[in-house]
Design a protein around this motif. Structure first.
Motif, PDB file in Angstrom:
ATOM      1  N   ALA A  33       0.865  -1.168   0.000  1.00 18.76           N
ATOM      2  CA  ALA A  33       0.000   0.000   0.000  1.00 18.76           C
ATOM      3  C   ALA A  33       0.909   1.228   0.000  1.00 18.76           C
ATOM      4  N   MET A  34       0.473   2.288  -0.666  1.00 20.13           N
ATOM      5  CA  MET A  34       1.293   3.497  -0.773  1.00 20.13           C
ATOM      6  C   MET A  34       0.509   4.689  -0.268  1.00 20.13           C
ATOM      7  N   GLY A  35       1.189   5.553   0.464  1.00 19.30           N
ATOM      8  CA  GLY A  35       0.520   6.721   1.001  1.00 19.30           C
ATOM      9  C   GLY A  35       1.359   7.974   0.846  1.00 19.30           C
ATOM     10  N   TRP A  36       0.686   9.088   0.874  1.00 15.45           N
ATOM     11  CA  TRP A  36       1.336  10.404   0.929  1.00 15.45           C
ATOM     12  C   TRP A  36       0.911  11.087   2.225  1.00 15.45           C
ATOM     13  N   PHE A  37       1.904  11.559   2.940  1.00 15.25           N
ATOM     14  CA  PHE A  37       1.680  12.317   4.162  1.00 15.25           C
ATOM     15  C   PHE A  37       2.377  13.655   4.008  1.00 15.25           C
ATOM     16  N   ARG A  38       2.009  14.612   4.841  1.00 10.02           N
ATOM     17  CA  ARG A  38       2.653  15.918   4.757  1.00 10.02           C
ATOM     18  C   ARG A  38       2.842  16.485   6.151  1.00 10.02           C
ATOM     19  N   GLN A  39       3.845  17.341   6.268  1.00 10.78           N
ATOM     20  CA  GLN A  39       4.139  17.967   7.545  1.00 10.78           C
ATOM     21  C   GLN A  39       4.517  19.418   7.326  1.00 10.78           C
ATOM     22  N   ALA A  40       3.708  20.282   7.879  1.00 11.76           N
ATOM     23  CA  ALA A  40       3.975  21.716   7.816  1.00 11.76           C
ATOM     24  C   ALA A  40       4.839  22.113   9.010  1.00 11.76           C
ATOM     25  N   PRO A  41       5.563  23.225   8.913  1.00 12.00           N
ATOM     26  CA  PRO A  41       6.418  23.656  10.018  1.00 12.00           C
ATOM     27  C   PRO A  41       5.626  23.809  11.312  1.00 12.00           C
ATOM     28  N   GLY A  42       6.134  23.199  12.367  1.00 16.39           N
ATOM     29  CA  GLY A  42       5.505  23.320  13.669  1.00 16.39           C
ATOM     30  C   GLY A  42       4.262  22.480  13.859  1.00 16.39           C
ATOM     31  N   LYS A  43       3.949  21.643  12.871  1.00 20.06           N
ATOM     32  CA  LYS A  43       2.747  20.817  12.967  1.00 20.06           C
ATOM     33  C   LYS A  43       3.109  19.341  12.868  1.00 20.06           C
ATOM     34  N   GLU A  44       2.167  18.509  13.280  1.00 25.06           N
ATOM     35  CA  GLU A  44       2.376  17.068  13.199  1.00 25.06           C
ATOM     36  C   GLU A  44       2.200  16.577  11.766  1.00 25.06           C
ATOM     37  N   ARG A  45       2.776  15.410  11.514  1.00 21.34           N
ATOM     38  CA  ARG A  45       2.614  14.802  10.202  1.00 21.34           C
ATOM     39  C   ARG A  45       1.144  14.456   9.983  1.00 21.34           C
ATOM     40  N   GLU A  46       0.665  14.753   8.806  1.00 20.77           N
ATOM     41  CA  GLU A  46      -0.756  14.610   8.492  1.00 20.77           C
ATOM     42  C   GLU A  46      -0.925  13.732   7.258  1.00 20.77           C
ATOM     43  N   PHE A  47      -1.917  12.879   7.307  1.00 21.30           N
ATOM     44  CA  PHE A  47      -2.252  12.040   6.167  1.00 21.30           C
ATOM     45  C   PHE A  47      -2.840  12.896   5.050  1.00 21.30           C
ATOM     46  N   ALA A  48      -2.445  12.593   3.812  1.00 23.16           N
ATOM     47  CA  ALA A  48      -3.017  13.283   2.655  1.00 23.16           C
ATOM     48  C   ALA A  48      -3.862  12.327   1.812  1.00 23.16           C
ATOM     49  N   ALA A  49      -3.230  11.269   1.315  1.00 23.27           N
ATOM     50  CA  ALA A  49      -3.951  10.325   0.446  1.00 23.27           C
ATOM     51  C   ALA A  49      -3.222   8.997   0.427  1.00 23.27           C
ATOM     52  N   ALA A  50      -3.949   7.947   0.082  1.00 20.59           N
ATOM     53  CA  ALA A  50      -3.339   6.616   0.018  1.00 20.59           C
ATOM     54  C   ALA A  50      -4.050   5.761  -1.018  1.00 20.59           C
ATOM     55  N   VAL A  51      -3.309   4.776  -1.502  1.00 20.48           N
ATOM     56  CA  VAL A  51      -3.857   3.825  -2.466  1.00 20.48           C
ATOM     57  C   VAL A  51      -3.469   2.423  -2.007  1.00 20.48           C
ATOM     58  N   PRO A  52      -4.416   1.509  -1.912  1.00 24.01           N
ATOM     59  CA  PRO A  52      -4.089   0.153  -1.484  1.00 24.01           C
ATOM     60  C   PRO A  52      -3.323  -0.598  -2.575  1.00 24.01           C
ATOM     61  N   ARG A  53      -2.906  -1.795  -2.250  1.00 25.63           N
ATOM     62  CA  ARG A  53      -2.126  -2.607  -3.190  1.00 25.63           C
ATOM     63  C   ARG A  53      -2.846  -2.810  -4.505  1.00 25.63           C
ATOM     64  N   THR A  54      -4.159  -2.959  -4.425  1.00 24.22           N
ATOM     65  CA  THR A  54      -4.942  -3.231  -5.623  1.00 24.22           C
ATOM     66  C   THR A  54      -5.061  -2.022  -6.543  1.00 24.22           C
ATOM     67  N   GLY A  55      -4.789  -0.834  -6.011  1.00 20.53           N
ATOM     68  CA  GLY A  55      -4.891   0.370  -6.813  1.00 20.53           C
ATOM     69  C   GLY A  55      -6.288   0.942  -6.901  1.00 20.53           C
ATOM     70  N   SER A  56      -7.252   0.306  -6.288  1.00 22.43           N
ATOM     71  CA  SER A  56      -8.626   0.799  -6.340  1.00 22.43           C
ATOM     72  C   SER A  56      -9.009   1.395  -4.992  1.00 22.43           C
ATOM     73  N   ASN A  57     -10.154   2.072  -4.940  1.00 21.36           N
ATOM     74  CA  ASN A  57     -10.687   2.614  -3.686  1.00 21.36           C
ATOM     75  C   ASN A  57      -9.661   3.438  -2.933  1.00 21.36           C
ATOM     76  N   THR A  58      -9.149   4.460  -3.556  1.00 25.46           N
ATOM     77  CA  THR A  58      -8.207   5.340  -2.883  1.00 25.46           C
ATOM     78  C   THR A  58      -8.914   6.123  -1.785  1.00 25.46           C
ATOM     79  N   VAL A  59      -8.134   6.621  -0.846  1.00 28.96           N
ATOM     80  CA  VAL A  59      -8.674   7.424   0.246  1.00 28.96           C
ATOM     81  C   VAL A  59      -7.879   8.716   0.350  1.00 28.96           C
TER      82      VAL A  59
END
Length: 126
Positions: A33-59
């Protein structure tokens, strides 16, 4: 060990677009599974988007839905994050992550992933 390399970050004006890429040189990540997370200065790491192994039903997190699209090309060992209508609040370091055994309900949790890239800076000016 899976090495992840992000690219595509940069400086863009509000309303603009960027496409981030994440590759795993020499390693097939079709089973991850692959995901993208992001972290702004002074903030915690935040989830952005992810795709499961199958490539369908992204979140994606609500704040990027309708603007960001995650996709994967297993033949190229690459996952993408297309970011449109960028806003200054999207400014952050964006990290790519890979997880071998990530169930769908945990795609948004950073601790579900096994491997991380070093990140790429995205700066959106107003």
């Amino acid at each position: 060990q899976v090495q992840l390399v992000e690219s595509g970050g940069g400086l863009v004006q509000a309303g603009g677009s960027l496409r981030l890429s994440c590759t795993a040189p020499g390693r097939a990540f079709g089973g991850y599974a692959m995901g993208w997370f992001r972290q702004a200065p002074g903030k915690e790491r935040e989830f952005a988007a992810a795709v499961p192994r199958t490539g369908s039903n992204t979140v994606a997190v609500d704040s990027v839905k309708g603007r960001f699209t995650i996709s994967r090309d297993n033949a190229r060992n690459t996952v993408y994050l297309q970011m449109n209508s960028l806003k200054p609040k999207d400014t952050a370091v964006y990290y790519c992550a890979a997880g071998k055994r990530v169930i769908f309900s945990r795609l948004g949790r950073w601790d579900a992933y096994d491997y991380w890239g070093r990140g790429t800076q995205v700066t959106v000016s107003s």
